[in-house]
Scaffold this motif. Structure first.
Motif, short mmCIF file in Angstrom:
data_model
loop_
_atom_site.label_atom_id
_atom_site.label_comp_id
_atom_site.label_asym_id
_atom_site.label_seq_id
_atom_site.Cartn_x
_atom_site.Cartn_y
_atom_site.Cartn_z
N ARG B 106 0.82 -1.22 0.00
CA ARG B 106 0.00 0.00 0.00
C ARG B 106 0.85 1.26 0.00
O ARG B 106 0.39 2.33 -0.41
CB ARG B 106 -0.95 0.02 1.21
N PHE B 110 -0.23 1.49 -6.90
CA PHE B 110 -0.95 0.21 -6.97
C PHE B 110 -0.35 -0.78 -7.96
O PHE B 110 -0.56 -1.99 -7.85
CB PHE B 110 -2.45 0.45 -7.26
N ASP B 134 -7.96 -2.82 -7.91
CA ASP B 134 -7.73 -1.44 -7.49
C ASP B 134 -8.69 -0.44 -8.13
O ASP B 134 -8.67 0.75 -7.79
CB ASP B 134 -6.27 -1.05 -7.76
#
Lengths: 282, 282
Positions: B106, B110, B134
């Motif tokens: 994180r 992404f 995502d």
């Protein structure tokens, strides 16, 4: 333990590879047809036990299996992967092929890249070559000083003991072919344009060092055959036997773990009610 | 392109998932028995083409295949891996399962963890879930601000274009089940203690958001269906059709690449002489 595992497992002490018949089928008295059928017949149990192990890993379990395949060129590591490891769900398998180390890998201790490739909980990890190269080609080709090679045997034993203590069952197999069989297999590669890509002229340079490799294997087998992670020498001139033997060793390992389907960690009846009474969702 | 691929490939423009029958078998007019047999019959060609691609990768080639599997819970990503991807040699396959990102993941963009999981040259990479999460769960659950989600569609297209330019053929499949079929499959998991481990009460919370997920899928499919990396919506209520369809898409991709056995980069006759005239090695 199966009779094949019993027959293949080293007993400790001096290892004399020349005295182990590469064309034999220890612990098995059937022929090629029955051996091939016996491997195929293993599939359902092998697949179910592997799935149970995977399920266990998904449910907080920490156990895993690591199959280490070593052997000279053409000994059949790739064929074993295809025919034996290929029997289980690829989702639960992690195969790592170790080539000559990269510059980054060489800048670390020899076990650094191995550590990064270890199977996660629930997985069957497979090493196509392994940290043993660091005491095999490294010894024969003098890629490290003798005292470093010497250090590595103990380092490997400590490392493997730690893995075992952490829940990994290690199955170590040396696929044992004769020099004569290797010659036939190399000639076969030269006769078949679909196999040229597997042939490397450098392979013959290694082959010329056969006695040195045999010696290096013997020392490695002697020094790293431990109770925690024993070695098996698998006669590999007969491909069907090699596949059957590795399949049997894997099955034995999984049976030994005896993984169980995880119990529900939720209220099954309550979940069923939730589904049965839900508002329409779409 | 096969008639199945032709039928499943999006045509561009608006996507209305509710209008795509999840129980159909587009492009195929056989029944379950013939579809299952058709998939099995594909194995030799699929396996040979995959091995040729692998050989090409070992010989300096840069091409690879990336199969992206997306779909709601129980849509059959795991079953597809087992029954379709399981047809080829596991040596040449790299499966990556993407879960909720870790803290380290994180902390990066992404696509960082995706990049690290891309197939090497010659490999068939398989993503069980992917960077599409995502813009799917991240959109539905508001895990990122709307402008970040917005940014990601274009970022994905740029990323995939770069992969394609680098020699990767991307096969994107959305496994499309109905809410009713998902309900049956969840109930079946609750009826079978060997499947409890696959069940998570949180799945029902996601299920309650079905319309939001459908919307998120539609937007994702519309925004990321490109010439370089088109989407296929695979009706997945029939497991046999789902397996056949993904197998067909993979086969089409490999046929399109048409990998050839690499030519020898050594003198075959000279190598044979070396072997035939060598000193005894053992």
């Amino acid at each position: 333990m199966s009779s094949i595992a019993d027959a293949l497992r080293l007993t400790g002490g001096t290892v004399d590879l020349a005295s182990i018949d590469t064309d034999a089928a220890p612990g098995y008295d059937g022929d090629k047809a029955s051996g091939t059928a016996a491997l195929a017949a293993m599939e359902p149990e092998l697949a179910e036990l592997q799935e149970r192990l995977f399920a266990e890993g998904r449910s907080g379990g920490e156990r895993s299996v690591l199959l280490v395949l070593q052997g000279m060129d053409t000994s059949g590591k790739g064929g074993t992967l295809r025919h034996t490891v290929g029997l289980v769900d690829p989702q639960g398998v992690r195969i790592s092929s170790f080539k000559a180390p990269t510059e980054e890998e060489r800048s670390h201790d020899f076990l650094w890249r191995i550590e990064r490739a270890l199977p996660e909980p629930g997985y069957l990890g497979v090493f196509d070559r392994s940290h043993y190269e660091d005491v095999l080609i490294a010894r024969v080709r003098e890629l490290a000083p003798p005292e470093e090679i010497e250090r590595r045997y103990d380092a490997i034993n400590d490392f493997e003991q730690r893995l075992v203590d952490g829940g990994t069952t290690i199955v170590k197999c040396m696929l044992h072919v004769s020099a004569a069989e290797q010659r036939e297999r190399l000639l076969a590669r030269l006769d078949d344009p679909t196999k040229f890509w597997k042939y490397n002229p450098g392979d013959l340079d290694e082959r010329a060092l056969w006695p040195a490799y045999r010696e290096a294997y013997q020392v490695a087998l002697e020094r790293t055959h431990t109770e925690a992670a024993p070695w098996h020498v698998v006669p590999a001139d007969k491909k069907w036997y090699r596949n059957l033997a590795v399949g049997t060793l894997l099955l034995d390992a999984l049976r030994g773990l005896d993984p169980q389907w995880p119990a529900a960690d939720f209220d099954v009846a309550a979940e069923r009610r939730r589904l049965e009474q839900e508002e329409p969702v779409a």
